[in-house]
Scaffold this motif. Structure first.
Motif, PDB file in Angstrom:
ATOM      1  N   VAL A  24      83.182  54.139  63.574  1.00 20.93           N
ATOM      2  CA  VAL A  24      82.120  54.131  64.577  1.00 20.93           C
ATOM      3  C   VAL A  24      82.528  53.137  65.656  1.00 20.93           C
ATOM      4  O   VAL A  24      82.926  52.014  65.357  1.00 20.93           O
ATOM      5  N   SER A  25      82.453  53.573  66.903  1.00 33.28           N
ATOM      6  CA  SER A  25      82.839  52.694  68.006  1.00 33.28           C
ATOM      7  C   SER A  25      82.011  53.037  69.235  1.00 33.28           C
ATOM      8  O   SER A  25      81.344  54.077  69.281  1.00 33.28           O
ATOM      9  N   PHE A  26      82.061  52.155  70.195  1.00 31.55           N
ATOM     10  CA  PHE A  26      81.441  52.449  71.479  1.00 31.55           C
ATOM     11  C   PHE A  26      82.502  52.993  72.417  1.00 31.55           C
ATOM     12  O   PHE A  26      83.687  52.673  72.285  1.00 31.55           O
ATOM     13  N   ALA A  27      82.088  53.808  73.359  1.00 32.32           N
ATOM     14  CA  ALA A  27      83.010  54.379  74.329  1.00 32.32           C
ATOM     15  C   ALA A  27      83.676  53.263  75.123  1.00 32.32           C
ATOM     16  O   ALA A  27      83.063  52.220  75.363  1.00 32.32           O
ATOM     17  N   VAL A  33      74.371  46.929  78.200  1.00 33.06           N
ATOM     18  CA  VAL A  33      73.316  47.903  78.475  1.00 33.06           C
ATOM     19  C   VAL A  33      73.513  49.146  77.614  1.00 33.06           C
ATOM     20  O   VAL A  33      72.549  49.700  77.069  1.00 33.06           O
ATOM     21  N   GLY A  34      74.752  49.577  77.459  1.00 31.15           N
ATOM     22  CA  GLY A  34      75.035  50.734  76.606  1.00 31.15           C
ATOM     23  C   GLY A  34      74.667  50.483  75.157  1.00 31.15           C
ATOM     24  O   GLY A  34      74.150  51.360  74.475  1.00 31.15           O
ATOM     25  N   VAL A  35      74.919  49.265  74.688  1.00 34.94           N
ATOM     26  CA  VAL A  35      74.562  48.905  73.314  1.00 34.94           C
ATOM     27  C   VAL A  35      73.042  48.869  73.162  1.00 34.94           C
ATOM     28  O   VAL A  35      72.493  49.367  72.177  1.00 34.94           O
ATOM     29  N   LEU A  36      72.348  48.300  74.150  1.00 31.59           N
ATOM     30  CA  LEU A  36      70.881  48.248  74.092  1.00 31.59           C
ATOM     31  C   LEU A  36      70.267  49.642  74.153  1.00 31.59           C
ATOM     32  O   LEU A  36      69.280  49.922  73.466  1.00 31.59           O
ATOM     33  N   ILE A  37      70.850  50.520  74.967  1.00 30.19           N
ATOM     34  CA  ILE A  37      70.348  51.901  75.047  1.00 30.19           C
ATOM     35  C   ILE A  37      70.552  52.611  73.713  1.00 30.19           C
ATOM     36  O   ILE A  37      69.668  53.333  73.234  1.00 30.19           O
ATOM     37  N   ALA A  38      71.713  52.403  73.084  1.00 33.56           N
ATOM     38  CA  ALA A  38      71.965  53.012  71.779  1.00 33.56           C
ATOM     39  C   ALA A  38      70.969  52.495  70.745  1.00 33.56           C
ATOM     40  O   ALA A  38      70.471  53.259  69.918  1.00 33.56           O
ATOM     41  N   MET A  42      68.239  54.661  68.825  1.00 34.96           N
ATOM     42  CA  MET A  42      68.197  54.589  67.364  1.00 34.96           C
ATOM     43  C   MET A  42      66.771  54.326  66.884  1.00 34.96           C
ATOM     44  O   MET A  42      66.308  54.949  65.922  1.00 34.96           O
ATOM     45  N   GLY A  43      66.061  53.446  67.547  1.00 32.11           N
ATOM     46  CA  GLY A  43      64.674  53.173  67.185  1.00 32.11           C
ATOM     47  C   GLY A  43      63.781  54.379  67.370  1.00 32.11           C
ATOM     48  O   GLY A  43      62.925  54.673  66.519  1.00 32.11           O
ATOM     49  N   ILE A  44      63.966  55.090  68.468  1.00 31.88           N
ATOM     50  CA  ILE A  44      63.160  56.282  68.741  1.00 31.88           C
ATOM     51  C   ILE A  44      63.450  57.371  67.710  1.00 31.88           C
ATOM     52  O   ILE A  44      62.528  58.008  67.174  1.00 31.88           O
ATOM     53  N   VAL A  45      64.728  57.598  67.422  1.00 29.10           N
ATOM     54  CA  VAL A  45      65.095  58.626  66.447  1.00 29.10           C
ATOM     55  C   VAL A  45      64.578  58.244  65.056  1.00 29.10           C
ATOM     56  O   VAL A  45      64.080  59.092  64.318  1.00 29.10           O
ATOM     57  N   ASN A  46      64.676  56.957  64.696  1.00 22.97           N
ATOM     58  CA  ASN A  46      64.161  56.512  63.396  1.00 22.97           C
ATOM     59  C   ASN A  46      62.650  56.669  63.303  1.00 22.97           C
ATOM     60  O   ASN A  46      62.117  56.924  62.225  1.00 22.97           O
ATOM     61  N   LEU A  79      73.157  61.818  65.415  1.00 21.48           N
ATOM     62  CA  LEU A  79      72.320  62.202  66.558  1.00 21.48           C
ATOM     63  C   LEU A  79      72.335  61.139  67.650  1.00 21.48           C
ATOM     64  O   LEU A  79      72.407  61.463  68.843  1.00 21.48           O
ATOM     65  N   VAL A  80      72.268  59.889  67.259  1.00 19.56           N
ATOM     66  CA  VAL A  80      72.315  58.797  68.229  1.00 19.56           C
ATOM     67  C   VAL A  80      73.650  58.813  68.956  1.00 19.56           C
ATOM     68  O   VAL A  80      73.715  58.639  70.175  1.00 19.56           O
ATOM     69  N   ALA A  81      74.724  59.062  68.221  1.00 16.08           N
ATOM     70  CA  ALA A  81      76.045  59.108  68.841  1.00 16.08           C
ATOM     71  C   ALA A  81      76.173  60.283  69.805  1.00 16.08           C
ATOM     72  O   ALA A  81      76.926  60.202  70.785  1.00 16.08           O
ATOM     73  N   ALA A  82      75.431  61.348  69.553  1.00 20.36           N
ATOM     74  CA  ALA A  82      75.519  62.525  70.421  1.00 20.36           C
ATOM     75  C   ALA A  82      74.924  62.277  71.799  1.00 20.36           C
ATOM     76  O   ALA A  82      75.331  62.925  72.776  1.00 20.36           O
ATOM     77  N   VAL A  83      73.983  61.345  71.912  1.00 21.36           N
ATOM     78  CA  VAL A  83      73.295  61.161  73.199  1.00 21.36           C
ATOM     79  C   VAL A  83      73.536  59.795  73.828  1.00 21.36           C
ATOM     80  O   VAL A  83      72.961  59.510  74.874  1.00 21.36           O
TER      81      VAL A  83
END
Length: 122
Positions: A24-27, A33-38, A42-46, A79-83
């Motif tokens: 698992v890695s970040f792009a 900001v990308g980490v916070l968005i992920a 993740m919180g929304i999906v959970n 799913l989180v990784a997909a978006v």
């Protein structure tokens, strides 16, 4: 205040996951900001999708004595990784990453609770 602390803990857990586990890695070029968005996704999906998945998989989860929850957590991470800017190297990596993420989040939650930052009075 609790939401912001929870978001920061989730973001730190995701970041630590990418440092500990190579599946698992970040792009490249992903910033804070990308980490916070992920973490927010993740919180929304959970909160919204994971309960539905757990309910739909309840018979299989009962048959496996709860071990199928690992697969559901892997689906959530996938799913989180997909978006978001999170990259997962396949579904097996998502399951292993979700397991490691669970342990990291558990430790971070214990630290936050011990420091009294969770807002819960004893």
């Amino acid at each position: 205040m609790g939401f912001i602390i929870r978001l920061l803990v989730n973001a730190l857990a995701l970041y630590l996951l990418t440092q500990v586990y190579g599946g698992v890695s970040f792009a490249p070029g992903a910033d804070v900001v990308g980490v916070l968005i992920a973490a927010l996704v993740m919180g929304i999906v959970n909160a919204l999708i994971r309960p539905v998945l757990l309910l739909l998989s309840l018979p299989v989860n009962v048959l496996t004595l709860g071990l199928f929850t690992l697969v559901v957590n892997g689906v959530v991470l996938y799913l989180v990784a997909a978006v978001t800017a999170l990259n997962v190297n396949g579904f097996g990596a998502a399951i292993i990453g979700a397991l490691i993420l669970t342990v990291i989040s558990w430790v971070l939650d214990a630290v936050v609770g011990a420091l009294g930052l969770d807002g819960k009075s004893e």
